[in-house]
Scaffold this motif. Structure first.
Motif, PDB file in Angstrom:
ATOM      1  N   UNK A   1      43.243  32.959  31.273  1.00  0.00           N
ATOM      2  CA  UNK A   1      43.209  31.803  32.177  1.00  0.00           C
ATOM      3  C   UNK A   1      44.633  31.314  32.441  1.00  0.00           C
ATOM      4  N   UNK A   2      44.796  30.699  33.625  1.00  0.00           N
ATOM      5  CA  UNK A   2      46.068  30.033  33.877  1.00  0.00           C
ATOM      6  C   UNK A   2      45.845  28.525  33.897  1.00  0.00           C
ATOM      7  N   UNK A   3      46.896  27.777  33.625  1.00  0.00           N
ATOM      8  CA  UNK A   3      46.854  26.304  33.648  1.00  0.00           C
ATOM      9  C   UNK A   3      45.753  25.730  32.742  1.00  0.00           C
ATOM     10  N   UNK A   4      45.745  26.162  31.511  1.00  0.00           N
ATOM     11  CA  UNK A   4      44.746  25.623  30.597  1.00  0.00           C
ATOM     12  C   UNK A   4      45.385  24.537  29.740  1.00  0.00           C
ATOM     13  N   UNK A   5      44.653  23.426  29.596  1.00  0.00           N
ATOM     14  CA  UNK A   5      45.163  22.327  28.763  1.00  0.00           C
ATOM     15  C   UNK A   5      44.228  22.087  27.595  1.00  0.00           C
ATOM     16  N   UNK A   6      44.766  21.442  26.550  1.00  0.00           N
ATOM     17  CA  UNK A   6      43.927  21.090  25.401  1.00  0.00           C
ATOM     18  C   UNK A   6      42.788  20.180  25.854  1.00  0.00           C
ATOM     19  N   UNK A   7      41.605  20.456  25.356  1.00  0.00           N
ATOM     20  CA  UNK A   7      40.463  19.630  25.703  1.00  0.00           C
ATOM     21  C   UNK A   7      39.836  19.993  27.041  1.00  0.00           C
ATOM     22  N   UNK A   8      40.414  20.997  27.718  1.00  0.00           N
ATOM     23  CA  UNK A   8      39.833  21.426  28.997  1.00  0.00           C
ATOM     24  C   UNK A   8      38.528  22.178  28.740  1.00  0.00           C
ATOM     25  N   UNK A   9      37.604  22.002  29.664  1.00  0.00           N
ATOM     26  CA  UNK A   9      36.314  22.691  29.560  1.00  0.00           C
ATOM     27  C   UNK A   9      36.115  23.492  30.830  1.00  0.00           C
ATOM     28  N   UNK A  10      35.685  24.740  30.697  1.00  0.00           N
ATOM     29  CA  UNK A  10      35.242  25.459  31.882  1.00  0.00           C
ATOM     30  C   UNK A  10      33.748  25.720  31.760  1.00  0.00           C
ATOM     31  N   UNK A  11      33.081  25.657  32.909  1.00  0.00           N
ATOM     32  CA  UNK A  11      31.645  25.952  32.975  1.00  0.00           C
ATOM     33  C   UNK A  11      31.461  27.083  33.977  1.00  0.00           C
ATOM     34  N   UNK A  12      31.032  28.246  33.482  1.00  0.00           N
ATOM     35  CA  UNK A  12      30.740  29.384  34.349  1.00  0.00           C
ATOM     36  C   UNK A  12      29.227  29.571  34.345  1.00  0.00           C
ATOM     37  N   UNK A  13      28.568  29.109  35.412  1.00  0.00           N
ATOM     38  CA  UNK A  13      27.109  29.105  35.388  1.00  0.00           C
ATOM     39  C   UNK A  13      26.514  30.503  35.543  1.00  0.00           C
ATOM     40  N   UNK A  14      25.372  30.702  34.929  1.00  0.00           N
ATOM     41  CA  UNK A  14      24.635  31.945  35.098  1.00  0.00           C
ATOM     42  C   UNK A  14      24.303  32.149  36.564  1.00  0.00           C
ATOM     43  N   UNK A  15      24.473  33.394  37.048  1.00  0.00           N
ATOM     44  CA  UNK A  15      24.133  33.669  38.448  1.00  0.00           C
ATOM     45  C   UNK A  15      25.311  34.152  39.254  1.00  0.00           C
ATOM     46  N   UNK A  16      26.542  33.809  38.844  1.00  0.00           N
ATOM     47  CA  UNK A  16      27.729  34.329  39.551  1.00  0.00           C
ATOM     48  C   UNK A  16      28.692  34.890  38.507  1.00  0.00           C
ATOM     49  N   UNK A  17      29.226  36.116  38.742  1.00  0.00           N
ATOM     50  CA  UNK A  17      30.099  36.712  37.729  1.00  0.00           C
ATOM     51  C   UNK A  17      31.428  35.964  37.615  1.00  0.00           C
ATOM     52  N   UNK A  18      32.076  36.136  36.476  1.00  0.00           N
ATOM     53  CA  UNK A  18      33.407  35.563  36.291  1.00  0.00           C
ATOM     54  C   UNK A  18      34.232  36.521  35.454  1.00  0.00           C
ATOM     55  N   UNK A  19      35.515  36.286  35.432  1.00  0.00           N
ATOM     56  CA  UNK A  19      36.413  37.160  34.688  1.00  0.00           C
ATOM     57  C   UNK A  19      37.799  36.570  34.651  1.00  0.00           C
ATOM     58  N   UNK A  20      38.768  37.388  34.202  1.00  0.00           N
ATOM     59  CA  UNK A  20      40.138  36.885  34.071  1.00  0.00           C
ATOM     60  C   UNK A  20      40.703  36.440  35.416  1.00  0.00           C
ATOM     61  N   UNK A  21      41.655  35.536  35.355  1.00  0.00           N
ATOM     62  CA  UNK A  21      42.349  35.100  36.556  1.00  0.00           C
ATOM     63  C   UNK A  21      43.260  36.214  37.067  1.00  0.00           C
ATOM     64  N   UNK A  22      43.601  36.181  38.371  1.00  0.00           N
ATOM     65  CA  UNK A  22      44.461  37.229  38.930  1.00  0.00           C
ATOM     66  C   UNK A  22      45.745  37.393  38.107  1.00  0.00           C
ATOM     67  N   UNK A  23      46.077  38.650  37.800  1.00  0.00           N
ATOM     68  CA  UNK A  23      47.295  38.933  37.040  1.00  0.00           C
ATOM     69  C   UNK A  23      47.107  38.923  35.544  1.00  0.00           C
ATOM     70  N   UNK A  24      45.999  38.307  35.075  1.00  0.00           N
ATOM     71  CA  UNK A  24      45.826  38.148  33.623  1.00  0.00           C
ATOM     72  C   UNK A  24      45.544  39.480  32.933  1.00  0.00           C
ATOM     73  N   UNK A  25      44.888  40.422  33.651  1.00  0.00           N
ATOM     74  CA  UNK A  25      44.554  41.706  33.029  1.00  0.00           C
ATOM     75  C   UNK A  25      45.829  42.503  32.754  1.00  0.00           C
ATOM     76  N   UNK A  26      46.649  42.697  33.790  1.00  0.00           N
ATOM     77  CA  UNK A  26      47.917  43.443  33.606  1.00  0.00           C
ATOM     78  C   UNK A  26      48.790  42.758  32.553  1.00  0.00           C
TER      79      UNK A  26
END
Ligand SMILES: [Fe+2]
Length: 386
Positions: A320-345
């Motif tokens: 992830x980019x721009x992650x802060x302490x206490x941040x929450x992400x919610x990736x709901x069931x039904x749509x795929x998700x993955x690393x942010x652009x550039x994060x894999x390389x």
């Protein structure tokens, strides 16, 4: 919690005469969360735990859905939840369904001297992100600090006292018992060698304090989303001894030993707790995958039937980019998700991560409240666009 423990004075045989120094009987109480069909403990009180002296009308504290739009990646700045002076006021539910409620809390203080809380709806996991103190219960005290999961069975009367005024908690209310994953348990209930933690890591109550006091003791009881003020005539912490397998305990995320491999390991290796229709996982500092061509960043995945909630605690998050302490992400069931652009390389060649996070995966969709909306980062859904 399936391990037997005892503290204080108890009679040799259960359900037999157990007398105080003045000749009167102690009051035995069976405590369980699934009737008489599962784990339980027996507590011995100086006074009957039933002496109600006053009641008042309950207050509605149930969460309300703020939006019907549940099919959207979302992110919340958890540390923007405003501090409150009192512990119960500070608990702000942000996400919920019929199995689980997730709340953020920034309490500056506790409940008050003769005020107690009993969640009669849900087992609680209180994850301590910032702060330290002591959890006081009828079973004894549990000291807590940064990184602790405090697991409190529903119905357990408690007070939470902080050493600090700056505190940050993630609170998971479970409408079913919180248990350890079955895959980590022997058929007799011992944590197996392949478990990422063992009995030595579980901190049970100690310093059983027996308070023999009469007066007015307010227990705020949560039931079906209402908070009932109920006053008792004796101090609830008048237990001289108890034994059994149902009691609060602590487990530190820092004692969770990560499971790693040559190639990327799937999220279930991080599982810490199990409950009906959701799981809780711990992402802890660990060495990365050691296959010469391994990709440490996770692959994209279609969590078609689960909502994934990630609560960022500390360290850098490589996917992830721009992650802060206490941040929450919610990736709901039904749509795929993955690393942010550039994060894999970027992840290739990395040897280790110091990330620390708590994940809650629910098998039914979550709703969000107005408190969640008030701390939402609305641009998050577009953060994968290159
Ligand atoms: Fe995921």
């Amino acid at each position: 919690m399936s391990h037997y423990y005892r503290l204080g004075k108890i009679p040799h045989k259960r359900h037999t005469q157990f007398r105080k120094p003045d000749g009167g009987l102690y009051s035995e109480q069976l405590f369980s969360t699934e009737g008489f069909s599962s784990n339980s403990s027996l507590l011995y009180h100086i006074h009957p735990p039933t002496m109600i002296v006053k009641t008042e009308e309950p207050v509605d504290v149930s969460p309300k859905a703020a939006s019907e739009n549940i099919l959207k990646h979302r992110s919340y700045q958890g540390f923007k939840i405003k501090p409150e002076k009192e512990y119960l006021d500070s608990r702000k539910i942000i996400l919920f369904n019929n199995d689980v409620q997730l709340a953020l809390a920034a309490p500056e203080g506790d409940l008050g001297k003769n005020v107690f809380f009993k969640n009669a709806d849900a087992d609680e996991i209180i994850f301590v992100h910032v702060g330290s103190g002591v959890l006081k219960t009828q079973y004894g005290h549990i000291r807590f600090a940064y990184g602790d999961y405090l697991v409190i069975p529903r119905g357990c009367i408690y007070q939470i006292e902080f050493d600090t005024t700056e505190n940050r908690l993630l609170i998971i209310d479970s409408f079913s018992p919180i248990v350890f994953p079955k895959k980590y348990l022997s058929k007799y209930g011992q944590l197996l060698e392949n478990s990422p933690f063992c009995e030595r890591d579980i901190r049970v109550p100690e310093n059983l304090e027996t308070i023999d006091e009469k007066g007015e003791f307010l227990i705020k009881v949560k039931k079906k989303g209402l908070l009932y003020p109920i006053w008792y005539g004796t101090h609830p912490f008048d237990v001289v001894g108890w034994d059994g397998c149902e009691y609060p305990y602590a487990l530190s995320i820092h004692d969770f030993e990560p499971i790693t491999g040559r190639v990327h390991q799937p999220p279930p290796v991080h599982q810490t707790f199990d409950a009906h229709n959701f799981v809780v996982c711990s992402f802890v500092p660990r060495l990365f995958d050691y296959h010469p061509l391994s990709i440490p960043a996770p692959y994209n995945h279609s969590n078609i039937d689960s909502d994934e909630v990630l609560y960022y605690v500390d360290g850098d998050f490589m996917s992830r980019k721009h992650v802060e302490k206490g941040q929450i992400t919610l990736h709901p069931g039904g749509i795929p998700h993955g690393p942010h652009p550039g994060a894999v390389e970027k992840s290739i060649g990395a040897k280790a991560t110091n990330e620390l996070a708590v994940m809650v995966d629910t098998f039914h969709p979550l709703n969000m409240t107005n408190d969640a909306l008030s701390i939402e980062d609305e641009n998050y859904v577009m953060s994968w666009a290159e």
